[in-house]
Design a protein around this motif. Structure first.
Motif, PDB file in Angstrom:
ATOM      1  N   ASP A 198       0.819  -1.210   0.000  1.00 51.03           N
ATOM      2  CA  ASP A 198       0.000   0.000   0.000  1.00 51.03           C
ATOM      3  C   ASP A 198       0.848   1.253   0.000  1.00 51.03           C
ATOM      4  N   GLU A 199       2.120   1.114   0.340  1.00 49.57           N
ATOM      5  CA  GLU A 199       3.010   2.271   0.408  1.00 49.57           C
ATOM      6  C   GLU A 199       3.532   2.564  -0.995  1.00 49.57           C
ATOM      7  N   GLU A 200       2.996   3.628  -1.590  1.00 47.85           N
ATOM      8  CA  GLU A 200       3.218   3.895  -3.002  1.00 47.85           C
ATOM      9  C   GLU A 200       4.701   4.029  -3.352  1.00 47.85           C
ATOM     10  N   ILE A 201       5.415   4.725  -2.507  1.00 49.38           N
ATOM     11  CA  ILE A 201       6.815   4.994  -2.825  1.00 49.38           C
ATOM     12  C   ILE A 201       7.609   3.687  -2.877  1.00 49.38           C
ATOM     13  N   LEU A 202       7.326   2.862  -1.896  1.00 47.96           N
ATOM     14  CA  LEU A 202       8.025   1.587  -1.819  1.00 47.96           C
ATOM     15  C   LEU A 202       7.642   0.693  -3.001  1.00 47.96           C
ATOM     16  N   MET A 205       6.657   1.611  -5.918  1.00 42.62           N
ATOM     17  CA  MET A 205       7.300   2.090  -7.144  1.00 42.62           C
ATOM     18  C   MET A 205       8.766   1.697  -7.184  1.00 42.62           C
ATOM     19  N   LEU A 206       9.385   1.771  -6.004  1.00 42.07           N
ATOM     20  CA  LEU A 206      10.801   1.399  -5.947  1.00 42.07           C
ATOM     21  C   LEU A 206      10.983  -0.067  -6.339  1.00 42.07           C
ATOM     22  N   ASP A 208      10.234  -0.516 -10.092  1.00 40.61           N
ATOM     23  CA  ASP A 208      11.368  -0.042 -10.905  1.00 40.61           C
ATOM     24  C   ASP A 208      12.522  -1.040 -10.870  1.00 40.61           C
ATOM     25  N   TYR A 247      12.902   8.771  -5.122  1.00 41.12           N
ATOM     26  CA  TYR A 247      12.040   8.268  -4.055  1.00 41.12           C
ATOM     27  C   TYR A 247      12.099   9.176  -2.835  1.00 41.12           C
ATOM     28  N   MET A 283       9.815  11.751  -3.316  1.00 37.46           N
ATOM     29  CA  MET A 283       8.460  11.251  -3.103  1.00 37.46           C
ATOM     30  C   MET A 283       8.102  11.216  -1.612  1.00 37.46           C
ATOM     31  N   THR A 306       9.611   2.759   4.578  1.00 33.79           N
ATOM     32  CA  THR A 306      10.044   3.256   3.275  1.00 33.79           C
ATOM     33  C   THR A 306      11.377   3.999   3.366  1.00 33.79           C
TER      34      THR A 306
END
Lengths: 118, 538
Positions: A9-13, A15-16, A19, B4, B7, B40
Motif C-alpha cells: 500500500d506504500e506507493e513509494i516503496l 514504485m521502488l 522499478d 524516491y 516522493m 520506506t
C-alpha cells in the motif's frame, strides 16, 4: 521474463520495487491493498508475488489464508514484514509464504533474492 | 534513490496538508503514517528519517482511539522536517501549515524554588506549555545562586525549604528583586498568617496556597509580568546602582549619533566596562557584597565624569559610559583615574574585595554611525581587553572586527541511545554557531567513555546533554564528577530524563544540573533551551 505481482500500500516503496524488478526485465502488476492483491492473484497466474504484510483491507497474511492451495503451490511468495512481527512471520510461513524480507531492506537485497529464486 | 526521496517529501507534505484540513487526526492515522515512513525511508536510504519515525512510533498505539489536535500532531511530525524540507521550496512545510511556533528569543524565564518534586515537575510542565521557560532549584542556596546568575523575570518560591526557609531567602534576594521589580510569588501548603505577614513585610508580592489552581495561575503570571514591563518601560534608572538603565543609554546614544551625523558635534566616545571575575566576588562574599561592589563602582565612576556624561548599567556587571565631546585620550584618562580610585577606596564594608575591570573604548569622530554599531564596536574592544588578560582598556580599531568571542562552545551529548545521539548530531551538523559562539558537537555512548576521554580544554565552553540512565556509569555519577572537578562557569549541564524518573530529576538538580529535559523531547526545543542558557551564562 516472469510475471510478478507487487502488493504494497506504500506507493513509494511499491514504485521502488516495481522499478527495481522491471529493470531485470520482468512483467509487473501492482496491487495497492490486500483485497486488490487477492483479486489479481485469483484472476491471473503469477510466477512471483512480493506481498507486504501490513496493508489495509486485508493484511498480507489474510491474503495468503484466503488463497486456494494450488495458487500458492505455483507461485513463489515473498513477504515484506517489519522486523518486530515475528509471530506474524510464523503464521505467514504456515500459510504458504516462502521468503521473508524485513523492512527496511536494501533494493539490492530484494533484487538478489528475486534473481536467486526465479 | 533521489526520486524516491523526493516522493517521501511529497508524501509528508500531502499528509500534513490533509491533516491540516481535519479538525483532529486519529492516533491510528499517525501510527500508520510513521509506520510507513519508517519502512520506506529505511529502504530508500534515508536513515535519519527512518530513525526518527521509529522513535515516534514507539510512543504511538496502533489500536488507540485517541484523537490528536494540530499542535500535538505537529509536535510528532516536526522532528522529521529538517530532513525532508525541499530547499527549492520557498516556504518550509511548517510555515505552510501555519507551523508550531518556535520558542521566541525572549521567552520570559521563571525560576521555581521548591523541594516538592511532584509539584515542581508539574509546575514546570505547566509553565512551559504556556510559553514560558522554567528553571528549577530544589533548595534555597541553589535558588539564590540561580536568581543572581540567570536574572529570571519572576520568582516562585516555596516557603518551606529543606535548607533555608522562605524568609531567609527573601532576605538574601529582595534587594535585587526590588530593584529589578521581580515579582516574588510565595507558595505554601500550610502557610500560617505569621509567615505571610513576614513575607509581605520583606517584599514578597503574592502568597499563593498549594495546590494552585492552574486556570487562575496563568492570567496571574501574565498580569504580574505585564506590570513589571510597564515599570521597566517608564523607568530610566537602574534601581540597584543608581546608574541610568539600558533604555536611557539607547536614547542618549540615539540623540548623540544624530547630532554627530548632522555636524552639531564633532566627537563622542563610548566606553563599555565589565567588572573582572565578578562571579568570584558573589561566590566568595555573597550576593549582598556583589551588589555593594556594583554600587561602589558606579559611585566611583560618576565621581570622575562630567555633568553631560552618562553612566548606564548595560548588563549584570557591565556598564556603559557615554562621553560627548571627549576623545580617546580623555577616555583613557578617566579610566586610569577610576582604576586608581578603586585601588585606594575599598568597597564599603568589604575591604578585602579587589575590584578590577576591563574596558572597551569606541571613539567616533564625525560621520554616520548608529547606537547599535557603537555598542558592537565597544563590545569587540572590551572582548579584546578581556582576552589580553583583563584589568585593562583597549581602544577599538578596524582589525578588531575579526576578533569576536571566539571561545569555542562544545555541545556534548552523552547518551546510550543511538537514535537520540543521531538526532542531535543531525541537527547540529548544520550549525556552526550557537548563541554567537563557534560550536562543535561531540557524542559519547556512555558516561565512562566520556569521563575517560580528554574532552576538557581551558578557555572553551561546554554544554552537556546528559542522559540519566546509562550503563557502566550513569548520568548522576557523571554529573557529580563534573561538578567536583570542573568550574561551573564553563560547563553547563542539562539532564535528559524520563518524565517518570522524578527522584533522578531531584537528585540531578541537587547535584548541580543547570536544567533538565524530559524525554521524549523535540530536538528543536532542546536547542532553543540550550541557546537561551548559553546566551545568559557564557
Amino acid at each position: 521474463m516472469s510475471h510478478i505481482l507487487i502488493a504494497d500500500d506504500e506507493e513509494i516503496l511499491r514504485m521502488l520495487i516495481v522499478d527495481t524488478l522491471e529493470d531485470l526485465g520482468h512483467d509487473i502488476e501492482e496491487a495497492e491493498d490486500g483485497s486488490e492483491a487477492l483479486e489479481k492473484l485469483q484472476e491471473q497466474s503469477f510466477d512471483l508475488v512480493v506481498l507486504d504484510h501490513m496493508m489495509p483491507e486485508r493484511t498480507g497474511l489474510e491474503v495468503l489464508q484466503s488463497l486456494p492451495d494450488h495458487i500458492k503451490e505455483e507461485t513463489l511468495i515473498i513477504m515484506l514484514t517489519a522486523k518486530a512481527q515475528d509471530a506474524d512471520r510464523e503464521a505467514a510461513l504456515q500459510a504458504g509464504a516462502r521468503y521473508f524480507v524485513a523492512k527496511p531492506f536494501s533494493p539490492a537485497e530484494l533484487e538478489a533474492l528475486v534473481k536467486d529464486v526465479l | 534513490m533521489e526520486k524516491y526521496q523526493k516522493m517521501i517529501y511529497d508524501r509528508i507534505r500531502k499528509t500534513m496538508r490533509q491533516w491540516n484540513e481535519e479538525d483532529r487526526v486519529s492516533e491510528k492515522a499517525l501510527y500508520r503514517f510513521f509506520h510507513n515512513i519508517k519502512g520506506t525511508a529505511g529502504t530508500i536510504g534515508m536513515l535519519e528519517v527512518h530513525n526518527i519515525a521509529a522513535v515516534q512510533l514507539d510512543s504511538l498505539e496502533e489500536d488507540s482511539f485517541s484523537l490528536w489536535n494540530k499542535e500535538e500532531w505537529l509536535r510528532a511530525i516536526a522532528p522529521l522536517l529538517p530532513y525532508v524540507d525541499d530547499p527549492d521550496q520557498k516556504e518550509t512545510l511548517l510555515e505552510e501549515v501555519g507551523g508550531v511556533q518556535e520558542p521566541e528569543e525572549d521567552t520570559p524565564m521563571l525560576l521555581i524554588i521548591d523541594d516538592d518534586m511532584d509539584f515542581v515537575t508539574y509546575l514546570k510542565d505547566l509553565v512551559e506549555s504556556n510559553g514560558y521557560q522554567a528553571l528549577v532549584a530544589m533548595n534555597g542556596e541553589r535558588g539564590v545562586e540561580l536568581y543572581y546568575e540567570m536574572n529570571p523575570r519572576m520568582l516562585i518560591l516555596d516557603y518551606y525549604l529543606p535548607d533555608i526557609n522562605g524568609v531567609e531567602i527573601l532576605q538574601q534576594i529582595m534587594d535585587k528583586a526590588k530593584h529589578d521589580f521581580t515579582p516574588v510569588v510565595m507558595l505554601s501548603g500550610k502557610a500560617e498568617t505569621e509567615a505571610k505577614i513576614r513575607s509581605y513585610e520583606l517584599g514578597a508580592s503574592d502568597f499563593i496556597s498549594k495546590p494552585i489552581n492552574h486556570r487562575l495561575f496563568f492570567p496571574f503570571i501574565k498580569n504580574r509580568l505585564e506590570a513589571q514591563e510597564r515599570i521597566w518601560a517608564s523607568s530610566m534608572q537602574d534601581e540597584l546602582t543608581g546608574a541610568k538603565n539600558r533604555k536611557f543609554l539607547y536614547g542618549e546614544l540615539e540623540a548623540l549619533t544624530d547630532k554627530l551625523r548632522r555636524g552639531y558635534t564633532a566627537v563622542l566616545t563610548l566606553i563599555l566596562c565589565d567588572l573582572d571575575h565578578f562571579k568570584k566576588i558573589n561566590d566568595t562574599y555573597g550576593h549582598t557584597a556583589g551588589d555593594e561592589a556594583l554600587r561602589h563602582f558606579v559611585k566611583v565612576v560618576t565621581s570622575f565624569t562630567r555633568p553631560g556624561d552618562t553612566t548606564a548599567r548595560y548588563g549584570g556587571e557591565e556598564f556603559a559610559l557615554v562621553l560627548p565631546e571627549s576623545d580617546e585620550a580623555n577616555a583613557l584618562r578617566i579610566i586610569e583615574r577610576i582604576q586608581q580610585a578603586l585601588k585606594e577606596d575599598p568597597v564599603p564594608g568589604y575591604p578585602d574585595i579587589e575590584l578590577y575591570f576591563s574596558a572597551g573604548i569606541r571613539p567616533v569622530i564625525k560621520g554616520k554611525t548608529s547606537p547599535e554599531q557603537l555598542l558592537e564596536d565597544a563590545d569587540r574592544a572590551l572582548y579584546a581587553a578581556k582576552h589580553q588578560g583583563r584589568d585593562r582598556a583597549v581602544v577599538y580599531h578596524d582589525e578588531l572586527k575579526a576578533v569576536k568571542d571566539t571561545a569555542m562552545l562544545h555541545v556534548i551529548i552523552v547518551d546510550d541511545d543511538n537514535v537520540v545521539r543521531e538526532m542531535l548530531e543531525q541537527f547540529m551538523k548544520h550549525r556552526q554557531e550557537v548563541a554567537g559562539h563557534p560550536a562543535r558537537f561531540h557524542r559519547y555512548p556512555d558516561g565512562q567513555a566520556f569521563i575517560e576521554d580528554d574532552w576538557y580544554q581551558e578557555g572553551d565552553y561546554y554544554f552537556l546533554l546528559l542522559d540519566g540512565m546509562m550503563p557502566r556509569m550513569d548520568g548522576l555519577e557523571v554529573l557529580q564528577h563534573l561538578r567536583t572537578h570542573y568550574s561551573t562557569d564553563r560547563v553547563l549541564i542539562s539532564m535528559l530524563t524520563a518524565r517518570t524518573e522524578e527522584k533522578d530529576i531531584a537528585r540531578a538538580l541537587q547535584l548541580g544540573a543547570d536544567d533538565y529535559m524530559a524525554k521524549p523531547f523535540r530536538v528543536r526545543e532542546v536547542f532553543a533551551r540550550m541557546e537561551r542558557l548559553v546566551e545568559r551564562v557564557f
